[in-house]
Design a protein around this motif. Structure first.
Motif, PDB file in Angstrom:
ATOM      1  N   MET A  89       0.851  -1.195   0.000  1.00 19.61           N
ATOM      2  CA  MET A  89       0.000   0.000   0.000  1.00 19.61           C
ATOM      3  C   MET A  89       0.880   1.234   0.000  1.00 19.61           C
ATOM      4  N   CYS A  90       0.630   2.138  -0.920  1.00 15.76           N
ATOM      5  CA  CYS A  90       1.369   3.396  -1.032  1.00 15.76           C
ATOM      6  C   CYS A  90       0.383   4.526  -1.302  1.00 15.76           C
ATOM      7  N   GLY A  91       0.862   5.739  -1.196  1.00 19.00           N
ATOM      8  CA  GLY A  91       0.023   6.899  -1.463  1.00 19.00           C
ATOM      9  C   GLY A  91       0.586   7.733  -2.594  1.00 19.00           C
ATOM     10  N   ILE A  92      -0.298   8.211  -3.459  1.00 18.30           N
ATOM     11  CA  ILE A  92       0.096   9.062  -4.581  1.00 18.30           C
ATOM     12  C   ILE A  92      -0.659  10.384  -4.488  1.00 18.30           C
ATOM     13  N   VAL A  93       0.039  11.475  -4.791  1.00 18.56           N
ATOM     14  CA  VAL A  93      -0.598  12.784  -4.886  1.00 18.56           C
ATOM     15  C   VAL A  93       0.028  13.552  -6.043  1.00 18.56           C
ATOM     16  N   GLY A  94      -0.752  14.394  -6.676  1.00 21.23           N
ATOM     17  CA  GLY A  94      -0.249  15.220  -7.769  1.00 21.23           C
ATOM     18  C   GLY A  94      -1.038  16.507  -7.861  1.00 21.23           C
ATOM     19  N   LEU A  95      -0.365  17.563  -8.304  1.00 19.73           N
ATOM     20  CA  LEU A  95      -1.030  18.858  -8.439  1.00 19.73           C
ATOM     21  C   LEU A  95      -0.483  19.566  -9.667  1.00 19.73           C
ATOM     22  N   TYR A  96      -1.374  19.865 -10.603  1.00 20.92           N
ATOM     23  CA  TYR A  96      -1.040  20.545 -11.863  1.00 20.92           C
ATOM     24  C   TYR A  96      -1.772  21.875 -11.862  1.00 20.92           C
ATOM     25  N   LEU A  97      -1.010  22.964 -11.930  1.00 23.44           N
ATOM     26  CA  LEU A  97      -1.609  24.296 -11.850  1.00 23.44           C
ATOM     27  C   LEU A  97      -1.972  24.808 -13.233  1.00 23.44           C
ATOM     28  N   LYS A  98      -3.223  25.183 -13.392  1.00 25.03           N
ATOM     29  CA  LYS A  98      -3.675  25.837 -14.617  1.00 25.03           C
ATOM     30  C   LYS A  98      -3.591  27.352 -14.495  1.00 25.03           C
ATOM     31  N   ASN A  99      -3.580  27.848 -13.272  1.00 25.31           N
ATOM     32  CA  ASN A  99      -3.538  29.281 -13.007  1.00 25.31           C
ATOM     33  C   ASN A  99      -2.108  29.678 -12.625  1.00 25.31           C
ATOM     34  N   PRO A 100      -1.391  30.421 -13.491  1.00 29.29           N
ATOM     35  CA  PRO A 100      -0.009  30.809 -13.180  1.00 29.29           C
ATOM     36  C   PRO A 100       0.129  31.604 -11.891  1.00 29.29           C
ATOM     37  N   ALA A 101      -0.927  32.260 -11.463  1.00 29.26           N
ATOM     38  CA  ALA A 101      -0.852  33.058 -10.241  1.00 29.26           C
ATOM     39  C   ALA A 101      -0.594  32.193  -9.004  1.00 29.26           C
ATOM     40  N   LEU A 102      -0.845  30.893  -9.099  1.00 26.79           N
ATOM     41  CA  LEU A 102      -0.635  29.991  -7.967  1.00 26.79           C
ATOM     42  C   LEU A 102       0.747  29.365  -7.948  1.00 26.79           C
ATOM     43  N   GLU A 103       1.566  29.607  -8.968  1.00 29.39           N
ATOM     44  CA  GLU A 103       2.843  28.909  -9.069  1.00 29.39           C
ATOM     45  C   GLU A 103       3.776  29.198  -7.898  1.00 29.39           C
ATOM     46  N   ALA A 104       3.701  30.397  -7.341  1.00 28.87           N
ATOM     47  CA  ALA A 104       4.534  30.727  -6.184  1.00 28.87           C
ATOM     48  C   ALA A 104       4.111  29.954  -4.939  1.00 28.87           C
ATOM     49  N   ARG A 105       2.913  29.366  -4.961  1.00 30.85           N
ATOM     50  CA  ARG A 105       2.388  28.634  -3.801  1.00 30.85           C
ATOM     51  C   ARG A 105       2.354  27.132  -4.022  1.00 30.85           C
TER      52      ARG A 105
ATOM     53  N   THR B 298       5.225  24.752 -11.650  1.00 30.35           N
ATOM     54  CA  THR B 298       3.985  24.607 -12.412  1.00 30.35           C
ATOM     55  C   THR B 298       3.205  23.356 -12.033  1.00 30.35           C
ATOM     56  N   HIS B 299       3.918  22.268 -11.686  1.00 30.02           N
ATOM     57  CA  HIS B 299       3.235  21.048 -11.297  1.00 30.02           C
ATOM     58  C   HIS B 299       4.179  20.154 -10.513  1.00 30.02           C
ATOM     59  N   ILE B 300       3.593  19.195  -9.799  1.00 31.77           N
ATOM     60  CA  ILE B 300       4.362  18.368  -8.877  1.00 31.77           C
ATOM     61  C   ILE B 300       3.612  17.058  -8.659  1.00 31.77           C
ATOM     62  N   ILE B 301       4.359  15.955  -8.555  1.00 33.03           N
ATOM     63  CA  ILE B 301       3.760  14.682  -8.156  1.00 33.03           C
ATOM     64  C   ILE B 301       4.576  14.105  -7.006  1.00 33.03           C
ATOM     65  N   GLY B 302       3.907  13.356  -6.137  1.00 35.88           N
ATOM     66  CA  GLY B 302       4.595  12.814  -4.978  1.00 35.88           C
ATOM     67  C   GLY B 302       4.100  11.435  -4.609  1.00 35.88           C
ATOM     68  N   HIS B 303       4.833  10.798  -3.679  1.00 35.58           N
ATOM     69  CA  HIS B 303       4.571   9.406  -3.321  1.00 35.58           C
ATOM     70  C   HIS B 303       5.005   9.167  -1.890  1.00 35.58           C
ATOM     71  N   THR B 304       4.197   8.438  -1.162  1.00 35.03           N
ATOM     72  CA  THR B 304       4.584   7.937   0.154  1.00 35.03           C
ATOM     73  C   THR B 304       4.577   6.420   0.082  1.00 35.03           C
ATOM     74  N   ARG B 305       5.629   5.796   0.583  1.00 40.79           N
ATOM     75  CA  ARG B 305       5.842   4.373   0.323  1.00 40.79           C
ATOM     76  C   ARG B 305       5.683   3.526   1.577  1.00 40.79           C
ATOM     77  N   MET B 306       5.011   2.409   1.415  1.00 37.95           N
ATOM     78  CA  MET B 306       5.021   1.325   2.382  1.00 37.95           C
ATOM     79  C   MET B 306       5.635   0.127   1.673  1.00 37.95           C
ATOM     80  N   ALA B 307       6.911  -0.120   1.923  1.00 36.93           N
ATOM     81  CA  ALA B 307       7.639  -1.160   1.208  1.00 36.93           C
ATOM     82  C   ALA B 307       7.140  -2.543   1.625  1.00 36.93           C
TER      83      ALA B 307
END
Length: 301
Positions: A1-17, A143-152
């Protein structure tokens, strides 16, 4: 069991956050993956004819400045660099193959976590909150980011075995599930010139996509081929220079949820990881269909 998350920004005003918005999403996946965590962030592009390498050495006192001077001379290239914890990012006016060869010959203890024009991969063993703090995730922009938390469950708990995996320019993959034909496929891909750093089945999936893209496939075509050639069960989230994609196997036994607003597209293994996002209560939220490619990409890059 692992966890996946991703966030793709369509609004450039959010890129600093971007990091600020993404950090609670990653931490929310702690119960699904408490032994290691990582993320691939896209932004801060280097110029044409240049590349960006994310490099890691196990020695926290490693002399990155000396290595930078060696690389600058050895590759006859202009070089800028910065350090983040025990990882360094080198920006080089060089091509991928020359850089890989030079580091393999002159710095074999240095692991290349990623290479491209935009991508940076940061990952370590430990709780997601610790990894986020170590790399100052909340302050990162992009602009975008993906991440993962692992349970080996099928290999040792190591940094090398944690996600994301990158086997080609600006491409990375995170995976929840298990592949059954990865050993055979790994050998076939090695004969095609794809190299691997670990025995992890997820790295094979990343290598497969790299190979298909080198054959001229679009990302959508490569992922559709993966449905035919990869045996097992999986949810993949894939990062590219231009965007990200999500795909589940035909059985779709691993959980996934997508949410889209005018400002962003977000993905997570569980909806609770999305609840901190602004405007999530008005988002279109759905479960991705089995064996279906979902992709969001910027055009013209």
């Amino acid at each position: 069991m692992c966890g996946i998350v991703g966030l793709y920004l369509k609004n450039p005003a959010l890129e600093a956050r971007l990091g600020e918005l993404f950090e609670p999403m990653l931490i929310a996946m702690t119960d699904r993956g408490p032994d290691s965590a990582g993320f691939a962030i896209y932004g801060d592009e280097v110029a044409e004819q240049s590349i960006k390498l994310t490099l890691r050495h196990p020695d926290t006192e490693f002399d990155w400045e000396d290595l930078a001077e060696q690389a600058k001379t050895g590759l006859s290239a202009s070089l800028e660099w910065f350090q983040n914890a025990n990882v360094a990012v080198f920006k080089l006016a060089a091509d991928e193959s020359a850089a890989r060869q030079w580091f393999a010959e002159h710095a074999p203890d240095v692991l290349i976590l990623s290479i491209g024009r935009s991508i940076e991969i940061l990952k370590e063993v430990g709780l997601p909150v610790e990894i986020a703090e170590r790399f100052s995730l909340a302050s990162m922009q992009g602009t975008h980011i993906i991440g993962h938390t692992r349970m080996a469950t099928e290999s040792a708990v190591t940094m090398e075995g944690s996600h994301p995996f990158s086997t080609g320019m600006d491409l990375c993959l995170v995976h929840n599930g298990s592949l059954s034909n990865h050993n055979r496929l790994r050998e076939a891909l090695r004969r095609e010139g794809i190299s691997f750093e670990t025995e992890n089945d997820s790295e094979v999936a990343a290598g497969y996509l790299t190979w298909r893209l080198r054959q001229g496939d679009t990302l959508k075509q490569a992922l559709e081929s993966a449905l035919q050639d990869l045996d097992g069960f999986f949810t993949f989230t894939i990062g590219t220079r231009n965007g990200f994609a999500v795909i589940r196997d035909p059985i779709a036994c691993k959980p996934a949820v997508l949410a889209e607003t005018e400002d962003y597209v977000a993905m997570a293994s569980e909806y609770q990881a999305l609840t901190s996002l602004p405007g999530i209560e008005k988002a279109r939220v759905w479960e991705p269909e089995p064996a279906t490619v979902y992709a969001w990409e910027r055009q013209g890059q």
